[in-house]
Scaffold this active site. Structure first.
Site, mmCIF file in Angstrom:
data_model
loop_
_atom_site.group_PDB
_atom_site.id
_atom_site.type_symbol
_atom_site.label_atom_id
_atom_site.label_comp_id
_atom_site.label_asym_id
_atom_site.label_seq_id
_atom_site.Cartn_x
_atom_site.Cartn_y
_atom_site.Cartn_z
ATOM 1 N N CYS A 85 70.465 77.240 -107.768
ATOM 2 C CA CYS A 85 70.017 78.608 -108.046
ATOM 3 C C CYS A 85 68.834 78.597 -109.016
ATOM 4 O O CYS A 85 68.780 77.764 -109.930
ATOM 5 C CB CYS A 85 71.159 79.422 -108.657
ATOM 6 S SG CYS A 85 72.619 79.552 -107.601
ATOM 7 N N ASN A 98 73.130 69.483 -101.865
ATOM 8 C CA ASN A 98 72.802 70.812 -101.370
ATOM 9 C C ASN A 98 71.569 70.682 -100.478
ATOM 10 O O ASN A 98 70.997 69.596 -100.359
ATOM 11 C CB ASN A 98 72.537 71.774 -102.537
ATOM 12 C CG ASN A 98 72.904 73.206 -102.201
ATOM 13 O OD1 ASN A 98 72.783 73.626 -101.058
ATOM 14 N ND2 ASN A 98 73.346 73.959 -103.195
ATOM 15 N N GLY A 132 71.850 70.172 -91.499
ATOM 16 C CA GLY A 132 72.052 69.581 -90.190
ATOM 17 C C GLY A 132 71.786 68.090 -90.178
ATOM 18 O O GLY A 132 71.503 67.472 -91.214
ATOM 19 N N GLY A 149 76.100 66.943 -96.008
ATOM 20 C CA GLY A 149 74.746 66.909 -95.460
ATOM 21 C C GLY A 149 74.716 66.276 -94.087
ATOM 22 O O GLY A 149 74.773 65.061 -93.955
ATOM 23 N N GLY A 185 79.368 71.518 -92.636
ATOM 24 C CA GLY A 185 78.740 72.827 -92.746
ATOM 25 C C GLY A 185 78.093 73.302 -91.466
ATOM 26 O O GLY A 185 78.701 73.993 -90.659
#
Length: 313
Positions: free
Chosen positions: A120, A184, A209, A236, A258
């Site tokens: 962030c 991330n 991806g 990841g 994810g």
């Protein structure tokens, strides 16, 4: 903390949990990781927010969500009633916002761990991402750790696009992080050549991806080599059991799935099944026996079960 299996959802990719629950019992997951919760409601960034890329996906959602009050009123009780092992991701624009969130969650016994999203932007430092500066990242982690119950692990989630991922990881651990999530999404961009405009309204977005898996493996490898006693959640580009095993051999003791869930909502269960088969084929009784094994020097006569490194969340 102990998990029944090493496969988690990656933060934000499982929605509130209700979406995935249409397909299977969420208790079959190692743990469910929430989207990043913020202090106040956020509408997110303007559309378009997603764009496909070769072997990847660009997203620029902007931590859309109803805020911590609504999360505690509606989302967490729903997960708790169903016995879902829940890791809550938190995000903020200032250190005080992270502290406020951690304090609000402190009395919630349904939470297994708090994952601190350090990707962030810091509103008090010209919008520089917290996780790109070791001291800023450590300040956030320390503030969260100070108000979080001692029996609830604090996991620092780091961005990969930094000069020295090991230095930032070490700062987080020194600041009180019990574990790390790597990685991330790195920043990327795509241009629509027909419209001659950026494909995302925000311009840049997070790349996820299969395209980012080598980057995730590198970061896990480097951090595990430098901090072998620190548990790592590898995230990841995990789309198969082989992908998960690659991160585990690099040093992760759990993996997050994810982007693969956007195409296949059963991806977590499939990855788990494939991973278990691969481990059995290689003679492993436990995931812990494979953690970091790729770091072991090759040598004649060395069996797979000799001097195995232990690591667990």
């Amino acid at each position: 903390m102990e998990l029944p299996n090493p496969v988690l959802t990656a933060a934000g990719c499982g929605g509130t949990g209700r979406e995935l629950a249409h397909f299977y019992d969420l208790r079959r997951l190692g743990a469910f990781v929430t989207r990043s919760i913020t202090v106040t409601p956020r509408a997110g960034r303007p559309t378009p927010r997603m764009a496909e890329t070769p072997s990847g996906l660009l997203t620029g959602v902007g931590l859309q969500g109803p805020g911590v009050d609504a999360f505690l009123e509606r989302e967490l009780p729903w997960l708790a009633q169903r016995g879902v092992r829940t890791i809550v991701s938190i995000g903020g624009s200032t250190v005080s916002e992270y502290t406020t969130l951690a304090r609000r969650l402190a009395d919630e016994h349904a939470i297994m761990a708090v994952e601190v999203n350090l990707s962030c932007p810091n509103a008090e430092d010209r919008g520089r991402v917290f996780g790109r500066d070791g001291s800023a990242a450590a300040e956030v982690v320390s503030a969260v750790r100070a108000v979080t119950r001692y029996d609830v692990p604090v996991i620092a989630k780091l961005p990969p696009d930094v000069t020295d991922i090991v230095a930032v990881a070490r700062s987080c651990v020194d600041g009180g992080a019990d574990a790390l999530t790597l990685i991330n999404t790195p920043l990327g961009m795509s241009i629509d050549v027909d419209a001659m405009r950026p494909a995302l309204a925000a311009g840049v977005g997070g790349l996820s991806g299969p395209a980012v898996r080598p980057l995730a493996v590198r970061c896990v490898w480097q951090v595990h080599a430098a901090l072998p006693g620190v548990p790592i959640v590898g995230v990841g580009g995990v789309a198969t059991g082989r992908d998960a095993l690659e991160l585990i051999l690099a040093g992760a003791c759990a993996v997050g799935v994810g982007t693969a869930m956007f195409q296949d909502p059963y991806a977590c269960l499939r990855v788990l099944r494939e991973l278990e088969e691969l481990l059995r084929e290689r003679g492993f009784d436990r995931v812990a026996d494979a953690v970091g094994l790729a770091h072991r020097p090759a040598g004649p006569g060395l069996r797979e079960t000799d001097d195995l490194e232990e690591s667990s969340l």
